[in-house]
Design an enzyme around this catalytic site. Structure first.
Site, PDB file in Angstrom:
ATOM      1  N   ASP A 256       0.873  -1.140   0.049  1.00  0.00           N
ATOM      2  CA  ASP A 256      -0.419  -0.033  -0.231  1.00  0.00           C
ATOM      3  C   ASP A 256       1.352   1.262  -0.014  1.00  0.00           C
ATOM      4  O   ASP A 256       1.813   1.228   0.690  1.00  0.00           O
ATOM      5  CB  ASP A 256      -0.842   0.028   1.432  1.00  0.00           C
ATOM      6  CG  ASP A 256      -1.914   0.855   0.793  1.00  0.00           C
ATOM      7  OD1 ASP A 256      -3.345   0.099   1.063  1.00  0.00           O
ATOM      8  OD2 ASP A 256      -1.684   1.972   1.489  1.00  0.00           O
TER       9      ASP A 256
ATOM     10  N   TYR B 240     -14.443   5.520 -12.985  1.00  0.00           N
ATOM     11  CA  TYR B 240     -14.072   5.501 -12.180  1.00  0.00           C
ATOM     12  C   TYR B 240     -14.285   3.405 -12.811  1.00  0.00           C
ATOM     13  O   TYR B 240     -13.781   2.210 -12.481  1.00  0.00           O
ATOM     14  CB  TYR B 240     -14.718   5.449 -11.018  1.00  0.00           C
ATOM     15  CG  TYR B 240     -14.823   4.192  -9.648  1.00  0.00           C
ATOM     16  CD1 TYR B 240     -13.397   3.963  -9.176  1.00  0.00           C
ATOM     17  CD2 TYR B 240     -15.471   3.910  -9.676  1.00  0.00           C
ATOM     18  CE1 TYR B 240     -13.046   2.701  -8.041  1.00  0.00           C
ATOM     19  CE2 TYR B 240     -15.520   2.735  -8.558  1.00  0.00           C
ATOM     20  CZ  TYR B 240     -14.699   1.978  -8.180  1.00  0.00           C
ATOM     21  OH  TYR B 240     -14.447   1.440  -6.607  1.00  0.00           O
TER      22      TYR B 240
ATOM     23  N   ASN C 236     -22.763  -1.163  -2.081  1.00  0.00           N
ATOM     24  CA  ASN C 236     -22.781  -0.344  -1.033  1.00  0.00           C
ATOM     25  C   ASN C 236     -22.008  -1.126   0.288  1.00  0.00           C
ATOM     26  O   ASN C 236     -22.189  -1.483   1.469  1.00  0.00           O
ATOM     27  CB  ASN C 236     -23.238   0.779  -0.697  1.00  0.00           C
ATOM     28  CG  ASN C 236     -24.004   1.689  -1.923  1.00  0.00           C
ATOM     29  OD1 ASN C 236     -24.685   0.838  -2.918  1.00  0.00           O
ATOM     30  ND2 ASN C 236     -23.499   2.933  -1.515  1.00  0.00           N
TER      31      ASN C 236
ATOM     32  N   ARG D  26     -27.365  14.497  -6.875  1.00  0.00           N
ATOM     33  CA  ARG D  26     -26.250  14.813  -6.913  1.00  0.00           C
ATOM     34  C   ARG D  26     -25.915  14.142  -8.832  1.00  0.00           C
ATOM     35  O   ARG D  26     -26.445  12.599  -9.355  1.00  0.00           O
ATOM     36  CB  ARG D  26     -24.969  13.579  -6.718  1.00  0.00           C
ATOM     37  CG  ARG D  26     -24.007  13.616  -6.002  1.00  0.00           C
ATOM     38  CD  ARG D  26     -23.307  12.829  -4.749  1.00  0.00           C
ATOM     39  NE  ARG D  26     -23.817  11.212  -5.166  1.00  0.00           N
ATOM     40  CZ  ARG D  26     -23.359  11.069  -4.030  1.00  0.00           C
ATOM     41  NH1 ARG D  26     -22.466  10.801  -2.941  1.00  0.00           N
ATOM     42  NH2 ARG D  26     -23.517   9.380  -4.138  1.00  0.00           N
TER      43      ARG D  26
ATOM     44  N   GLY E  33     -25.389  11.611 -11.327  1.00  0.00           N
ATOM     45  CA  GLY E  33     -24.845  10.552 -11.742  1.00  0.00           C
ATOM     46  C   GLY E  33     -25.668   9.548 -11.154  1.00  0.00           C
ATOM     47  O   GLY E  33     -24.916   8.620 -11.062  1.00  0.00           O
TER      48      GLY E  33
HETATM   49  N1  UDP Z   1     -25.755  10.958  -0.117  1.00  0.00           N
HETATM   50  C1  UDP Z   1     -26.736  11.564   0.688  1.00  0.00           C
HETATM   51  N2  UDP Z   1     -25.925  12.713   1.038  1.00  0.00           N
HETATM   52  C2  UDP Z   1     -24.217  12.934   1.361  1.00  0.00           C
HETATM   53  C3  UDP Z   1     -23.613  11.783   0.582  1.00  0.00           C
HETATM   54  C4  UDP Z   1     -24.263  10.018   0.305  1.00  0.00           C
HETATM   55  O1  UDP Z   1     -27.553  12.118   0.046  1.00  0.00           O
HETATM   56  O2  UDP Z   1     -24.133  13.305   2.137  1.00  0.00           O
HETATM   57  C5  UDP Z   1     -26.955   9.529  -0.824  1.00  0.00           C
HETATM   58  C6  UDP Z   1     -26.890   9.823  -2.053  1.00  0.00           C
HETATM   59  O3  UDP Z   1     -27.291  10.623  -3.501  1.00  0.00           O
HETATM   60  C7  UDP Z   1     -27.214   8.331  -3.066  1.00  0.00           C
HETATM   61  C8  UDP Z   1     -26.810   7.485  -1.258  1.00  0.00           C
HETATM   62  O4  UDP Z   1     -26.745   8.309  -0.793  1.00  0.00           O
HETATM   63  O5  UDP Z   1     -28.479   8.037  -3.040  1.00  0.00           O
HETATM   64  C9  UDP Z   1     -25.492   6.882  -0.860  1.00  0.00           C
HETATM   65  O6  UDP Z   1     -23.947   7.437  -1.240  1.00  0.00           O
HETATM   66  P1  UDP Z   1     -22.192   6.838  -1.184  1.00  0.00           P
HETATM   67  O7  UDP Z   1     -22.288   8.464  -1.037  1.00  0.00           O
HETATM   68  O8  UDP Z   1     -22.917   6.754   0.570  1.00  0.00           O
HETATM   69  O9  UDP Z   1     -22.687   4.992  -1.703  1.00  0.00           O
HETATM   70  P2  UDP Z   1     -22.482   5.708  -3.944  1.00  0.00           P
HETATM   71  O10 UDP Z   1     -24.151   4.421  -3.518  1.00  0.00           O
HETATM   72  O11 UDP Z   1     -22.732   6.849  -4.355  1.00  0.00           O
HETATM   73  O12 UDP Z   1     -21.693   5.217  -4.440  1.00  0.00           O
END
Ligand code: UDP
Length: 339
Positions: free
Chosen positions: A36, A146, A175, A285, A287
Site C-alpha cells: 500500500d 472510475y 455499497n 447529485r 450521476g
Molecule cells: N447521499 C446523500 N447525502 C450525502 C452523501 C450521499 O444523500 O451527503 C446519498 C447519495 O446520493 C446516494 C446514497 O446516499 O443515493 C449513497 O451514497 P454514497 O456516496 O454513500 O455511495 P454511492 O451509492 O454513491 O456509491
C-alpha cells in the site's frame, strides 16, 4: 481451504475494504503481506500480524521484487482511486492510473506464476436502466471513469485467464458499509463522501447536518435506494471466491438483495444513536441512479456465501461504534502530534 495456511498479497490492504479482508484472512490463520502506498489507506489499519510494504503499484521494479519473494497462493487487488465524483472531474487520471496499475499487476502475476487473483470491482460498471435487482448479466455501461477503469481491469483478467491461465474472481460491490464487529477496523476516508459515516457524524454533532441529495426520485419516499452490505460479509465473500477458482474464473455481485433509502439510513442512525439527525433536502447529485440493488444468487449458489448482516440497523450499529470510538478516524490527535 480451511485448515491450510496460505500466503496472500493484498494491495490496498490499508484501505477500508482491504483492511477488513486482511483481518478475515488472518482470522483464518493465513499469512498476509499488504502492499500500500498509504495515499488513502492508514498505517494503523494494517494489523500487527500482517507485514506492511509501503510501495506504489506504479513502481514496476518494486512490484516485481515483492511478487518474486514468493510463494504466493494469491493476490487480492484493492489499491485504486475510488471516488466516482472525483473521477468525473479527473477522468484521465482514473482511467490511466487505475487501469495501468491493475493491468501491470496482472501481467506481473502471470510472470511470477501466480494462480489466483481477486479484483475489488464495482456495481458502478452496470447500466442503470431499471429498478430490477442487478444480475451479473445486466447490461454493462459504466456510470463513470472510475467504473470504466474497473471494467478495463476485468477485461484484462479475462485475457489473463484465456491466454495465460490466471484464474480470477471479479467482485462487483454494491455499497460497502459498517465496521469490524470487534472494533479492530472501520471506515475512515478523507474527505468522507459516504452516506452512513456522514449521517453518524451529523448525529454526533461533528457536522451541522446531512444533506439529502434529492427527494424527488421515483422511489416510495423520494430518496435514492442503495444496497448496503457489511464489510465483514464482503470480506467473507473474498475468501469464498478464492476457493471457487479451481480451474475457472468467476464474476460475482456482492450485495444483500435488500435496498434502503437515504431517509431509512437516517432513521436507522437516529435509532442506533438515540438522537435526532439534522437533515437538509438538497438537489440531486450528478450521476446518482434512483435504485441500485444487487441480485447475489450466483455467489450464494456457487460458494454458499450468505450475508450475515441482513438488517440495516445491525450494519449501522457497527459503524456507529467505530466512529464514536475513533472521533479522528485512524489519525488520533496523539498520533498526529507524534508524526
Ligand atoms: N447521499 C446523500 N447525502 C450525502 C452523501 C450521499 O444523500 O451527503 C446519498 C447519495 O446520493 C446516494 C446514497 O446516499 O443515493 C449513497 O451514497 P454514497 O456516496 O454513500 O455511495 P454511492 O451509492 O454513491 O456509491
Amino acid at each position: 481451504m480451511s485448515g491450510v495456511k496460505r500466503r496472500y498479497l493484498v494491495t490496498g490492504g490499508a484501505g477500508f475494504v482491504g483492511s477488513h479482508v486482511v483481518l478475515a484472512l488472518l482470522d483464518r490463520g493465513h499469512e498476509v503481506v499488504v502492499f500500500d502506498n498509504l495515499s488513502q489507506g492508514h498505517r494503523a489499519a494494517v494489523p500487527e500480524a500482517a507485514r506492511l510494504i509501503e510501495g506504489d503499484l506504479a513502481d514496476a521494479h518494486r512490484v516485481g521484487e515483492v511478487l518474486g519473494d514468493g510463494p504466493w497462493d494469491g493476490v487480492l487487488h484493492f489499491a485504486a482511486l475510488s471516488l466516482v465524483g472525483e473521477s468525473m472531474k479527473q477522468p484521465f487520471r482514473y482511467l490511466l492510473e487505475n487501469a495501468t496499475n491493475g493491468i501491470r499487476l496482472i501481467e506481473a502475476c502471470v510472470q511470477h506464476g501466480i494462480g489466483r487473483f481477486v479484483l475489488s470491482s464495482t456495481a458502478n460498471l452496470y447500466g442503470t436502466a431499471g429498478d430490477e435487482p442487478i444480475r451479473e448479466e445486466t447490461v454493462i455501461d459504466p456510470g463513470s471513469p472510475y467504473g470504466e477503469s474497473k471494467l478495463m481491469i476485468e477485461k484484462a483478467l479475462r485475457w489473463a485467464d484465456a491466454c495465460c491461465g490466471l484464474r480470477s474472481a471479479r467482485l462487483r460491490y454494491f455499497n460497502a458499509a459498517g465496521a469490524d464487529a470487534l472494533g479492530r477496523a472501520g471506515e475512515d476516508h478523507d474527505p468522507e463522501t459516504h452516506l452512513i459515516p456522514l449521517v453518524i457524524d451529523a448525529a454526533l454533532g461533528r457536522r451541522p447536518e446531512i444533506a439529502v441529495f434529492g427527494s424527488d426520485y421515483p422511489t416510495p419516499d423520494g430518496t435514492c435506494i442503495r444496497d448496503y452490505i457489511h464489510v465483514a460479509d464482503l470480506a467473507d465473500a473474498h475468501i469464498r471466491a478464492l476457493g471457487a477458482l479451481d480451474g475457472r474464473s468467476v464474476t460475482y455481485n456482492l450485495g444483500t438483495g435488500r435496498g434502503n433509502s437515504v431517509l431509512e439510513v437516517i432513521r436507522s442512525v437516529e435509532r442506533i444513536g438515540g438522537r435526532k439527525v439534522p437533515v437538509r433536502i438538497a438537489s440531486r447529485r450528478a450521476g446518482d441512479p434512483a435504485v441500485l440493488v444487487a441480485a447475489s444468487d450466483l455467489i450464494q449458489a456457487e460458494t454458499g456465501w450468505n450475508p450475515h448482516y441482513t438488517v440495516l440497523d445491525d450494519i449501522v450499529r457497527t459503524a456507529w461504534a467505530w466512529r464514536e470510538a475513533h472521533p479522528h478516524g485512524y489519525g488520533t490527535p496523539l498520533e498526529s502530534a507524534a508524526a
